[in-house]
Design a protein around this motif. Sequence first.
Motif, PDB file in Angstrom:
ATOM      1  N   CYS A  22      -2.354  -3.119   3.061  1.00  0.00           N
ATOM      2  CA  CYS A  22      -1.296  -3.849   3.760  1.00  0.00           C
ATOM      3  C   CYS A  22       0.061  -3.229   3.459  1.00  0.00           C
ATOM      4  N   ASP A  23       0.867  -3.060   4.488  1.00  0.00           N
ATOM      5  CA  ASP A  23       2.266  -2.684   4.317  1.00  0.00           C
ATOM      6  C   ASP A  23       3.027  -3.139   5.546  1.00  0.00           C
ATOM      7  N   ILE A  24       4.295  -3.465   5.354  1.00  0.00           N
ATOM      8  CA  ILE A  24       5.103  -3.948   6.474  1.00  0.00           C
ATOM      9  C   ILE A  24       5.721  -2.808   7.266  1.00  0.00           C
ATOM     10  N   ASP A  25       5.622  -1.593   6.739  1.00  0.00           N
ATOM     11  CA  ASP A  25       6.273  -0.428   7.341  1.00  0.00           C
ATOM     12  C   ASP A  25       5.306   0.336   8.250  1.00  0.00           C
ATOM     13  N   ASP A  26       5.757   0.671   9.457  1.00  0.00           N
ATOM     14  CA  ASP A  26       4.917   1.397  10.416  1.00  0.00           C
ATOM     15  C   ASP A  26       4.498   2.761   9.886  1.00  0.00           C
ATOM     16  N   ASP A  27       5.434   3.496   9.277  1.00  0.00           N
ATOM     17  CA  ASP A  27       5.099   4.818   8.747  1.00  0.00           C
ATOM     18  C   ASP A  27       4.055   4.709   7.637  1.00  0.00           C
ATOM     19  N   ALA A  28       4.156   3.681   6.821  1.00  0.00           N
ATOM     20  CA  ALA A  28       3.202   3.506   5.720  1.00  0.00           C
ATOM     21  C   ALA A  28       1.804   3.216   6.255  1.00  0.00           C
ATOM     22  N   THR A  29       1.700   2.303   7.206  1.00  0.00           N
ATOM     23  CA  THR A  29       0.362   1.979   7.717  1.00  0.00           C
ATOM     24  C   THR A  29      -0.249   3.166   8.455  1.00  0.00           C
ATOM     25  N   ALA A  30       0.581   3.946   9.153  1.00  0.00           N
ATOM     26  CA  ALA A  30       0.063   5.148   9.812  1.00  0.00           C
ATOM     27  C   ALA A  30      -0.467   6.138   8.776  1.00  0.00           C
ATOM     28  N   LEU A  31       0.249   6.275   7.657  1.00  0.00           N
ATOM     29  CA  LEU A  31      -0.188   7.184   6.608  1.00  0.00           C
ATOM     30  C   LEU A  31      -1.467   6.673   5.942  1.00  0.00           C
ATOM     31  N   ALA A  86       0.789  -1.231   0.000  1.00  0.00           N
ATOM     32  CA  ALA A  86       0.000   0.000   0.000  1.00  0.00           C
ATOM     33  C   ALA A  86       0.822   1.282   0.000  1.00  0.00           C
ATOM     34  N   ALA A  87       1.956   1.303   0.714  1.00  0.00           N
ATOM     35  CA  ALA A  87       2.754   2.532   0.864  1.00  0.00           C
ATOM     36  C   ALA A  87       1.866   3.667   1.389  1.00  0.00           C
ATOM     37  N   SER A  88       1.652   4.748   0.629  1.00  0.00           N
ATOM     38  CA  SER A  88       0.814   5.857   1.103  1.00  0.00           C
ATOM     39  C   SER A  88      -0.652   5.470   1.183  1.00  0.00           C
ATOM     40  N   GLY A  89      -1.021   4.376   0.489  1.00  0.00           N
ATOM     41  CA  GLY A  89      -2.409   3.927   0.510  1.00  0.00           C
ATOM     42  C   GLY A  89      -3.288   4.542  -0.547  1.00  0.00           C
ATOM     43  N   ILE A  90      -2.717   5.338  -1.451  1.00  0.00           N
ATOM     44  CA  ILE A  90      -3.568   6.073  -2.386  1.00  0.00           C
ATOM     45  C   ILE A  90      -4.408   5.144  -3.257  1.00  0.00           C
ATOM     46  N   GLN A 120      -4.291   7.592   8.199  1.00  0.00           N
ATOM     47  CA  GLN A 120      -4.520   9.030   8.118  1.00  0.00           C
ATOM     48  C   GLN A 120      -5.284   9.394   6.850  1.00  0.00           C
ATOM     49  N   ASN A 121      -4.911   8.788   5.746  1.00  0.00           N
ATOM     50  CA  ASN A 121      -5.561   9.112   4.475  1.00  0.00           C
ATOM     51  C   ASN A 121      -6.986   8.580   4.399  1.00  0.00           C
ATOM     52  N   LEU A 122      -7.253   7.444   5.015  1.00  0.00           N
ATOM     53  CA  LEU A 122      -8.633   6.962   5.103  1.00  0.00           C
ATOM     54  C   LEU A 122      -9.480   7.908   5.935  1.00  0.00           C
ATOM     55  N   GLU A 123      -8.947   8.328   7.077  1.00  0.00           N
ATOM     56  CA  GLU A 123      -9.682   9.238   7.955  1.00  0.00           C
ATOM     57  C   GLU A 123      -9.940  10.573   7.264  1.00  0.00           C
ATOM     58  N   ARG A 124      -8.948  11.083   6.541  1.00  0.00           N
ATOM     59  CA  ARG A 124      -9.107  12.361   5.841  1.00  0.00           C
ATOM     60  C   ARG A 124     -10.291  12.332   4.875  1.00  0.00           C
ATOM     61  N   ASN A 125     -10.547  11.168   4.303  1.00  0.00           N
ATOM     62  CA  ASN A 125     -11.613  11.044   3.318  1.00  0.00           C
ATOM     63  C   ASN A 125     -12.880  10.387   3.874  1.00  0.00           C
ATOM     64  N   ASP A 126     -12.944  10.239   5.200  1.00  0.00           N
ATOM     65  CA  ASP A 126     -14.114   9.659   5.878  1.00  0.00           C
ATOM     66  C   ASP A 126     -14.457   8.287   5.306  1.00  0.00           C
ATOM     67  N   LEU A 127     -13.423   7.470   5.138  1.00  0.00           N
ATOM     68  CA  LEU A 127     -13.604   6.140   4.583  1.00  0.00           C
ATOM     69  C   LEU A 127     -13.217   5.078   5.600  1.00  0.00           C
ATOM     70  N   ALA A 128     -13.908   3.954   5.533  1.00  0.00           N
ATOM     71  CA  ALA A 128     -13.612   2.830   6.415  1.00  0.00           C
ATOM     72  C   ALA A 128     -12.914   1.732   5.619  1.00  0.00           C
ATOM     73  N   ALA A 129     -11.820   1.226   6.160  1.00  0.00           N
ATOM     74  CA  ALA A 129     -11.099   0.110   5.545  1.00  0.00           C
ATOM     75  C   ALA A 129     -10.210  -0.506   6.610  1.00  0.00           C
ATOM     76  N   SER A 130      -9.744  -1.703   6.340  1.00  0.00           N
ATOM     77  CA  SER A 130      -8.838  -2.386   7.259  1.00  0.00           C
ATOM     78  C   SER A 130      -7.393  -2.090   6.862  1.00  0.00           C
ATOM     79  N   VAL A 131      -6.578  -1.691   7.822  1.00  0.00           N
ATOM     80  CA  VAL A 131      -5.162  -1.443   7.578  1.00  0.00           C
ATOM     81  C   VAL A 131      -4.369  -2.485   8.362  1.00  0.00           C
ATOM     82  N   ARG A 132      -3.511  -3.205   7.671  1.00  0.00           N
ATOM     83  CA  ARG A 132      -2.723  -4.268   8.301  1.00  0.00           C
ATOM     84  C   ARG A 132      -1.230  -3.947   8.206  1.00  0.00           C
TER      85      ARG A 132
END
Length: 367
Positions: free
Chosen positions: A78-87, A59-63, A90-102
């Motif tokens: 999905c991403d193995i990097d902590d910074d990527a999953t945090a981003l 996913a990286a930035s998740g775009i 953040q990007n899901l929340e910014r767009n008021d979207l629900a999804a699973s981040v792993r």
Amino acid sequence: MRVSEGQVTVTVPEQPEAGKGADVFFNPVQELNRDITVAALRAYRERTPRVSTYLDATAASGIRGVRAAANDWETTLCDIDDDATALCEQNLERNDLAASVRRSDANVLMHSEAFDVVDVDPFGTPIPFADAAVQGTKHLLCVTATDTAPLCGAHFESGVRSYGAVPRNTEFHAEMGMRVLLSAMVRTAARYDIAARPILSHATKHYARTYLAFDHGAKVANDCIDELGYVHHCQHCLWRDHDYGLIADPPDDCPVCDEHLQTAGPIWLGRTCDPEFVSAVSEQVTEEMGTADEATELLATLGAEIDTPTHYDQHRLCKRWGRGAEAMDEFIEKLRDAGYAASRTHYGGTTFKTDADVVEIREATAE
């Protein structure tokens, strides 16, 4: 920095200076890829209404995953990097979207869970994810490869190691790379009695992208294997031919000029696109997409490409023949008037496909 694509606005890393890497990778050049992905997901859901789950495996930035979620897919990023999953969160929340981040190794996740659609868009080769992606996909596997030099044979040894095929750096190198990638994915899927058949593929802007529809069973997997084979190519006069099968049986030399031939394979020799699906994808390209015009033009070209495993470049041919090039539409019309099938291709502005061989092309287009 903030980037808007389609229906969403996301935060992505600032582009690094030359020689410095970003903590989380983002490639603005891939907007066309992502726009077509959204259109393809819409078209595929209309074609297969039962599908609902989508995995953005790298996913990286998740775009990409955020855009899927905005189109009502039950999305996992999905991403193995902590910074990527945090981003991603953040990007899901910014767009008021629900999804699973792993936060997970993508291979572990794909071996343990299955999704209707899996999207593998890594930096470089997708091959380290190929087995797990096949196992984790129920219906449609979307794959991007950005290691175009190994794919097309410019980095020969790397291409052989990664893709289990012999690539050759020909004048149709972009198509060579696409067909080497498809061969590797088809062979990987067949190990699990799965037929992975490309319904949309394109090689643009230094990457190859394909969408593989899955069917299950040994017979259909064998049918896909039967569409693998070899291309024999003359670098001197640009003649080429192809043979189906897993054992190469090249001619001793070029039948036109008697020079040595290069053989590439096993590569995918079948269709790289389903014209009906390409048309359906084109109908799903919408004006809010930043590359809508480019995507529509690309899809129109893909849908009209005739089914041959290689293409020609008019400028390369004319240079070899010692004559001037002409307008592409006129050149192709000459081939059609001579009774041959011919079309432009998406691989370049002076490229074309035809069922005529190199001698027939020269004769048909002579002034």
